[in-house]
Design a protein around this motif. Structure first.
Motif, PDB file in Angstrom:
ATOM      1  N   ASN A 252       0.786  -1.230   0.000  1.00 32.00           N
ATOM      2  CA  ASN A 252       0.000   0.000   0.000  1.00 32.00           C
ATOM      3  C   ASN A 252       0.824   1.290   0.000  1.00 32.00           C
ATOM      4  N   LYS A 253       2.089   1.178  -0.344  1.00 32.06           N
ATOM      5  CA  LYS A 253       2.930   2.382  -0.431  1.00 32.06           C
ATOM      6  C   LYS A 253       3.420   2.524  -1.862  1.00 32.06           C
ATOM      7  N   ASN A 254       3.568   3.788  -2.296  1.00 33.54           N
ATOM      8  CA  ASN A 254       4.035   4.053  -3.657  1.00 33.54           C
ATOM      9  C   ASN A 254       5.547   3.978  -3.734  1.00 33.54           C
ATOM     10  N   TYR A 255       6.020   3.167  -4.664  1.00 35.30           N
ATOM     11  CA  TYR A 255       7.465   3.072  -4.871  1.00 35.30           C
ATOM     12  C   TYR A 255       7.821   3.412  -6.304  1.00 35.30           C
ATOM     13  N   PHE A 256       9.005   3.999  -6.465  1.00 36.48           N
ATOM     14  CA  PHE A 256       9.593   4.143  -7.779  1.00 36.48           C
ATOM     15  C   PHE A 256      10.625   3.022  -7.863  1.00 36.48           C
ATOM     16  N   VAL A 257      10.455   2.160  -8.868  1.00 31.32           N
ATOM     17  CA  VAL A 257      11.334   0.994  -8.972  1.00 31.32           C
ATOM     18  C   VAL A 257      12.080   1.051 -10.295  1.00 31.32           C
ATOM     19  N   PHE A 258      13.394   0.861 -10.256  1.00 32.32           N
ATOM     20  CA  PHE A 258      14.173   0.839 -11.494  1.00 32.32           C
ATOM     21  C   PHE A 258      15.216  -0.263 -11.384  1.00 32.32           C
ATOM     22  N   GLU A 259      15.981  -0.451 -12.455  1.00 31.71           N
ATOM     23  CA  GLU A 259      16.870  -1.622 -12.506  1.00 31.71           C
ATOM     24  C   GLU A 259      17.861  -1.693 -11.343  1.00 31.71           C
ATOM     25  N   MET A 260      18.227  -0.555 -10.756  1.00 31.16           N
ATOM     26  CA  MET A 260      19.250  -0.576  -9.715  1.00 31.16           C
ATOM     27  C   MET A 260      18.710  -0.374  -8.305  1.00 31.16           C
ATOM     28  N   GLY A 261      17.402  -0.350  -8.154  1.00 26.18           N
ATOM     29  CA  GLY A 261      16.908  -0.188  -6.788  1.00 26.18           C
ATOM     30  C   GLY A 261      15.487   0.336  -6.750  1.00 26.18           C
ATOM     31  N   LYS A 262      15.067   0.722  -5.563  1.00 23.32           N
ATOM     32  CA  LYS A 262      13.726   1.302  -5.442  1.00 23.32           C
ATOM     33  C   LYS A 262      13.738   2.371  -4.363  1.00 23.32           C
ATOM     34  N   ILE A 263      12.770   3.238  -4.461  1.00 22.94           N
ATOM     35  CA  ILE A 263      12.710   4.321  -3.490  1.00 22.94           C
ATOM     36  C   ILE A 263      11.249   4.613  -3.165  1.00 22.94           C
ATOM     37  N   PRO A 266       7.354  10.119  -1.481  1.00 18.93           N
ATOM     38  CA  PRO A 266       6.701  10.865  -0.404  1.00 18.93           C
ATOM     39  C   PRO A 266       5.212  11.074  -0.690  1.00 18.93           C
ATOM     40  N   GLU A 267       4.478  11.327   0.373  1.00 21.75           N
ATOM     41  CA  GLU A 267       3.034  11.576   0.294  1.00 21.75           C
ATOM     42  C   GLU A 267       2.682  12.624  -0.768  1.00 21.75           C
ATOM     43  N   LEU A 268       3.504  13.671  -0.790  1.00 22.49           N
ATOM     44  CA  LEU A 268       3.160  14.784  -1.678  1.00 22.49           C
ATOM     45  C   LEU A 268       3.098  14.424  -3.158  1.00 22.49           C
ATOM     46  N   LEU A 269       3.781  13.375  -3.524  1.00 27.47           N
ATOM     47  CA  LEU A 269       3.747  13.002  -4.933  1.00 27.47           C
ATOM     48  C   LEU A 269       2.494  12.185  -5.268  1.00 27.47           C
ATOM     49  N   LYS A 270       1.788  11.798  -4.219  1.00 25.14           N
ATOM     50  CA  LYS A 270       0.591  10.959  -4.443  1.00 25.14           C
ATOM     51  C   LYS A 270      -0.442  11.642  -5.320  1.00 25.14           C
ATOM     52  N   GLU A 271      -0.684  12.925  -5.011  1.00 24.37           N
ATOM     53  CA  GLU A 271      -1.670  13.690  -5.784  1.00 24.37           C
ATOM     54  C   GLU A 271      -1.266  13.726  -7.259  1.00 24.37           C
ATOM     55  N   LYS A 274      -1.896  10.567  -8.954  1.00 27.23           N
ATOM     56  CA  LYS A 274      -3.321  10.413  -9.264  1.00 27.23           C
ATOM     57  C   LYS A 274      -3.720  11.275 -10.449  1.00 27.23           C
ATOM     58  N   GLU A 275      -3.247  12.531 -10.433  1.00 21.74           N
ATOM     59  CA  GLU A 275      -3.735  13.502 -11.411  1.00 21.74           C
ATOM     60  C   GLU A 275      -3.065  13.478 -12.774  1.00 21.74           C
ATOM     61  N   SER A 276      -1.738  13.504 -12.776  1.00 22.41           N
ATOM     62  CA  SER A 276      -1.117  13.743 -14.083  1.00 22.41           C
ATOM     63  C   SER A 276      -0.240  12.609 -14.601  1.00 22.41           C
ATOM     64  N   ILE A 277       0.007  11.618 -13.777  1.00 25.19           N
ATOM     65  CA  ILE A 277       0.864  10.546 -14.269  1.00 25.19           C
ATOM     66  C   ILE A 277      -0.004   9.469 -14.925  1.00 25.19           C
ATOM     67  N   LYS A 278       0.294   9.252 -16.211  1.00 20.68           N
ATOM     68  CA  LYS A 278      -0.492   8.268 -16.944  1.00 20.68           C
ATOM     69  C   LYS A 278       0.352   7.005 -17.094  1.00 20.68           C
ATOM     70  N   GLY A 279      -0.143   5.905 -16.649  1.00 22.15           N
ATOM     71  CA  GLY A 279       0.598   4.643 -16.806  1.00 22.15           C
ATOM     72  C   GLY A 279       1.663   4.480 -15.738  1.00 22.15           C
ATOM     73  N   LYS A 280       2.308   3.335 -15.757  1.00 24.91           N
ATOM     74  CA  LYS A 280       3.294   3.032 -14.723  1.00 24.91           C
ATOM     75  C   LYS A 280       4.680   3.528 -15.077  1.00 24.91           C
ATOM     76  N   ASP A 281       4.960   3.576 -16.396  1.00 22.77           N
ATOM     77  CA  ASP A 281       6.305   3.959 -16.805  1.00 22.77           C
ATOM     78  C   ASP A 281       6.523   5.453 -16.595  1.00 22.77           C
ATOM     79  N   HIS A 353      10.752  14.797  -8.495  1.00 23.07           N
ATOM     80  CA  HIS A 353       9.753  15.098  -9.522  1.00 23.07           C
ATOM     81  C   HIS A 353       9.436  13.819 -10.274  1.00 23.07           C
ATOM     82  N   LEU A 354       8.193  13.706 -10.709  1.00 20.19           N
ATOM     83  CA  LEU A 354       7.824  12.560 -11.539  1.00 20.19           C
ATOM     84  C   LEU A 354       7.275  13.058 -12.860  1.00 20.19           C
TER      85      LEU A 354
END
Ligand SMILES: Nc1ncnc2c1ncn2[C@@H]1O[C@H](COP(=O)(O)OP(=O)(O)OP(=O)(O)O)[C@@H](O)[C@H]1O
Ligand SMILES: [Mg+2]
Length: 360
Positions: A252-263, A266-271, A274-281, A353-354
């Protein structure tokens, strides 16, 4: 009033090239707006349309509240300093500077006063009687600026007016320009390739790419809240770091995952997710000053290897390798950091930034 309104402005050159696309910009009276973007993105074309030196193909240009598409250049109350100074080669510095005043039939006494004012202001004293061919590039550029300033224009369009000056004179002229703007209160549109100039001089910055407006905002909005990956990568030096990866929900937590690790994000990126990020990539962006290098493991850090240290005077930058991914990290000049060592990178949560992967 010298506000400017560009409404759906387009430029198609006679060869069919669409150089400016649906540009919408409002510049308020007395505002200092910088126009930045890669070479060929349409900055000079935009200025030339505002000045009346180039037809507007579609759209409306308002100067004050007057629709000005068809008003001749000389009646627009606008002065422009060109990228390639365009001085009269057969005229002296004095004649070049006062030419516009003579045309306007300004009395000689006032012409002299204004001439002396700009000669002093722009450090051109003693060069009054030279011809452009007898001047350095930087001196020519200052004459061109002087020629525009004596006209007290409502709107001043400056196309890279300091590009030929040496670093020291450039910084001095930057301060002068700021002072001139404060004093004259003209509306200024300033084209520059120099980020520091755009950041320090402007009330707002407009970023263009391929004839389109990417973002317009205050220097801090543009720097801290870039609208897309292009603006994020274009503004700031050294550039923002980008890592491609995907978003994953783990426990239930948002992670950014890439070939060398994950991070963990923060809460603030959740909005934003939801709003502007389309897709997982997605692409994660982080500026060099928003990463901390440490040699002690942390539960939300990335692992890399320190490789190169570079000094830029007031700051040092360390390149950290994570496999094929290279990240630039700002470090304090006094701080000792061993090279070729395993290290841990902590990304400041509120500075991440995402961006959508396939978007500019
Ligand atoms: N007269 C013209 N006919 C056709 N295309 C043109 C003409 N003038 C400019 N262009 C093209 O229009 C685009 C925008 O040119 P412009 O001079 O406005 O770019 P710029 O942003 O000022 O670039 P730079 O930073 O290099 O000065 C470029 O691709 C250029 O090649
Ligand atoms: Mg140009």
């Amino acid at each position: 009033m010298a506000e400017l309104k560009l409404m759906n402005i387009n430029k198609r050159y006679p060869n069919g090239f669409h150089a400016v696309k649906d540009l919408n910009i409002y510049v308020s009276d007395g505002e200092f707006l910088s126009l930045v973007g890669p070479s060929g993105c349409g900055k000079s074309t935009t200025l030339r349309m505002i000045a009346g030196l180039e037809d507007i193909s579609e759209g409306e240009l308002y100067i004050g509240n007057r629709l000005s598409n068809d008003i001749p250049a000389k009646d627009r109350g606008i002065a422009m300093v060109f990228q390639s100074y365009a001085l009269f080669p057969h005229m002296t510095v004095e004649a070049n500077i006062t030419f516009g005043l003579k045309i306007k039939k300004v009395p000689e006494k006032i012409r002299k006063e204004k001439l002396n004012w700009v000669l002093e202001l722009l450090d051109l004293k003693g060069l009054e009687n030279r011809k452009p061919a007898e001047l350095s590039g930087g001196q020519r550029q200052r004459v061109a600026l002087g020629r525009a300033l004596v006209l007290d224009p409502d709107v001043l369009l400056l196309d890279e007016p300091l590009s030929n000056l040496d670093a020291k004179l450039r910084v001095k002229m930057r301060t002068e320009l700021k002072r001139i703007h404060k004093k004259l209160k003209s509306t200024i549109i300033y084209v520059t390739h120099d980020q520091a100039e755009a950041m320090t001089l402007s009330d707002r910055i407009a970023v263009m790419k391929d004839g389109k407006l990417m973002q317009i905002g205050t220097p801090s909005e543009i720097y801290n809240n870039p609208a897309n990956k292009f603006v994020a990568g274009f503004v700031g030096s050294p550039a923002m770091n980008f890592i491609s990866g995907e978003l994953k929900l783990i426990d239930n937590k948002n992670y950014f995952v890439f070939e060398m690790g994950k991070i963990e994000l923060p809460e603030l990126l959740k909005e934003k997710i939801k709003e502007s990020i389309k897709g997982k990539d997605v692409v994660l962006g982080i500026r060099p000053e928003d990463i901390e290098i440490s040699f002690e493991k942390d539960n939300n850090s990335l692992t890399g290897v320190t490789s190169i240290r570079e000094t830029l005077g007031s700051d040092d930058y360390v390149t950290v390798e994570m496999g094929n991914i290279l990240l630039t990290v700002r470090v304090e000049p006094e701080k000792f950091i061993p090279m070729d060592e395993k290290c841990y990178l902590k990304l400041k949560g509120n500075k991440m930034h995402l961006f959508n992967k396939d978007e500019d």
